[in-house]
Design a protein around this motif. Sequence first.
Motif, PDB file in Angstrom:
ATOM      1  N   GLN A  30       0.821  -1.191   0.000  1.00 16.08           N
ATOM      2  CA  GLN A  30       0.000   0.000   0.000  1.00 16.08           C
ATOM      3  C   GLN A  30       0.867   1.257   0.000  1.00 16.08           C
ATOM      4  O   GLN A  30       2.042   1.222   0.385  1.00 16.08           O
ATOM      5  CB  GLN A  30      -0.938   0.023   1.214  1.00 16.08           C
ATOM      6  CG  GLN A  30      -2.004  -1.064   1.186  1.00 16.08           C
ATOM      7  CD  GLN A  30      -2.932  -0.963   2.379  1.00 16.08           C
ATOM      8  OE1 GLN A  30      -2.486  -0.905   3.524  1.00 16.08           O
ATOM      9  NE2 GLN A  30      -4.241  -0.922   2.111  1.00 16.08           N
ATOM     10  N   LEU A  31       0.259   2.357  -0.422  1.00 17.03           N
ATOM     11  CA  LEU A  31       0.959   3.636  -0.441  1.00 17.03           C
ATOM     12  C   LEU A  31       0.564   4.469   0.763  1.00 17.03           C
ATOM     13  O   LEU A  31      -0.626   4.639   1.049  1.00 17.03           O
ATOM     14  CB  LEU A  31       0.606   4.421  -1.711  1.00 17.03           C
ATOM     15  CG  LEU A  31       1.303   4.028  -3.012  1.00 17.03           C
ATOM     16  CD1 LEU A  31       0.777   4.913  -4.140  1.00 17.03           C
ATOM     17  CD2 LEU A  31       2.800   4.174  -2.892  1.00 17.03           C
TER      18      LEU A  31
ATOM     19  N   ALA B 240      -2.917   9.520   4.395  1.00 15.83           N
ATOM     20  CA  ALA B 240      -3.831   8.513   3.853  1.00 15.83           C
ATOM     21  C   ALA B 240      -3.023   7.285   3.466  1.00 15.83           C
ATOM     22  O   ALA B 240      -1.845   7.384   3.099  1.00 15.83           O
ATOM     23  CB  ALA B 240      -4.593   9.045   2.652  1.00 15.83           C
ATOM     24  N   THR B 241      -3.644   6.126   3.558  1.00 18.11           N
ATOM     25  CA  THR B 241      -3.053   4.876   3.087  1.00 18.11           C
ATOM     26  C   THR B 241      -3.950   4.336   1.983  1.00 18.11           C
ATOM     27  O   THR B 241      -5.145   4.117   2.200  1.00 18.11           O
ATOM     28  CB  THR B 241      -2.923   3.853   4.225  1.00 18.11           C
ATOM     29  OG1 THR B 241      -2.112   4.400   5.268  1.00 18.11           O
ATOM     30  CG2 THR B 241      -2.272   2.572   3.715  1.00 18.11           C
ATOM     31  N   LEU B 242      -3.355   4.146   0.802  1.00 20.60           N
ATOM     32  CA  LEU B 242      -4.140   3.790  -0.383  1.00 20.60           C
ATOM     33  C   LEU B 242      -3.705   2.434  -0.940  1.00 20.60           C
ATOM     34  O   LEU B 242      -2.511   2.091  -0.911  1.00 20.60           O
ATOM     35  CB  LEU B 242      -3.954   4.842  -1.485  1.00 20.60           C
ATOM     36  CG  LEU B 242      -4.210   6.306  -1.113  1.00 20.60           C
ATOM     37  CD1 LEU B 242      -3.877   7.192  -2.307  1.00 20.60           C
ATOM     38  CD2 LEU B 242      -5.646   6.513  -0.679  1.00 20.60           C
ATOM     39  N   ASP B 243      -4.672   1.698  -1.455  1.00 23.17           N
ATOM     40  CA  ASP B 243      -4.333   0.499  -2.219  1.00 23.17           C
ATOM     41  C   ASP B 243      -3.686   0.928  -3.529  1.00 23.17           C
ATOM     42  O   ASP B 243      -4.084   1.928  -4.140  1.00 23.17           O
ATOM     43  CB  ASP B 243      -5.583  -0.328  -2.510  1.00 23.17           C
ATOM     44  CG  ASP B 243      -6.167  -0.968  -1.253  1.00 23.17           C
ATOM     45  OD1 ASP B 243      -5.396  -1.256  -0.326  1.00 23.17           O
ATOM     46  OD2 ASP B 243      -7.400  -1.137  -1.207  1.00 23.17           O
ATOM     47  N   ALA B 244      -2.693   0.194  -3.958  1.00 23.31           N
ATOM     48  CA  ALA B 244      -1.992   0.531  -5.197  1.00 23.31           C
ATOM     49  C   ALA B 244      -2.746  -0.030  -6.394  1.00 23.31           C
ATOM     50  O   ALA B 244      -2.972  -1.231  -6.484  1.00 23.31           O
ATOM     51  CB  ALA B 244      -0.577  -0.029  -5.158  1.00 23.31           C
ATOM     52  N   ASN B 245      -3.165   0.871  -7.289  1.00 21.92           N
ATOM     53  CA  ASN B 245      -3.764   0.456  -8.562  1.00 21.92           C
ATOM     54  C   ASN B 245      -2.683   0.440  -9.634  1.00 21.92           C
ATOM     55  O   ASN B 245      -1.795   1.289  -9.642  1.00 21.92           O
ATOM     56  CB  ASN B 245      -4.888   1.414  -8.962  1.00 21.92           C
ATOM     57  CG  ASN B 245      -6.070   1.358  -8.022  1.00 21.92           C
ATOM     58  OD1 ASN B 245      -6.282   0.352  -7.334  1.00 21.92           O
ATOM     59  ND2 ASN B 245      -6.850   2.415  -7.975  1.00 21.92           N
TER      60      ASN B 245
END
Length: 250
Positions: free
Chosen positions: A100-101, A115-120
């Motif tokens: 994750q980012l 924020a913590t984002l899923d990597a697309n």
Amino acid sequence: MAARLIKSCALLLLLSSAAYAEKLTVIGDAYALGGETLLYREYHYYSEDGMDHRVVYIAPDNSKIAEKSLNYRPGKSTPEVNHQAWLYPEKIQIAWDSDQLALAYTDNDAEQKTATLDANWPLVIDAGFDNYVRENWPSLLTGASLEFYFPAPTRMSLVNLMIKQKLCAAERQNDVCFSVNSSNWFIRLLLDPIELSYDKDTQQLSRFRGLGNMMDKEGNGLKVDIRYRYQGLCVDEALCAPLLSEATPQ
């Protein structure tokens, strides 16, 4: 005495190796888009293995206005980023937390946003875009439009962008040019695309035209025309970097 001498020599060697651990490779002269007013210069330093990349931004008065470091070990097009600007106070951090980012953004000393984002995928981060272009060079030269995701720390999200080849608006004859814009047709109506020029033979970025990553003192994004110089052995005085002062960032 001998032990102290050996220790001093070892320390000197360590300091010397640290001083030469990176090399000035590229200089970008950033002018106001559509004019010849120099806004700032970018000095790009790379480690010997190319995994560490440091960018120092210098104003025409020779003061340091920003600095950015990138770590390409997570991927050539997906580096970790740490960006600090002082002309308009801004701090951006992009790091990997497993798959994750982790994004962090501070604007003008305001409270930090995270924020913590899923990597697309395909994912491109910051200056890793330059490697993404070279990795997809054959496809781009066929006229293919490629879509990718790009972190927007100010929005705490990923945006969907598109790159495709276009006719060059700039003067260089040996360049191939690409346009970068939103993949959303409605947003494309509202935004001006970014134009990138690459040398056909070396695949090196020669020019960037459009909204850059630096802001003026009021926090407005600067539209720039950045012309890149590649140092090589730096034997021509016109190509070599001027001496930089140790001015304290304001």
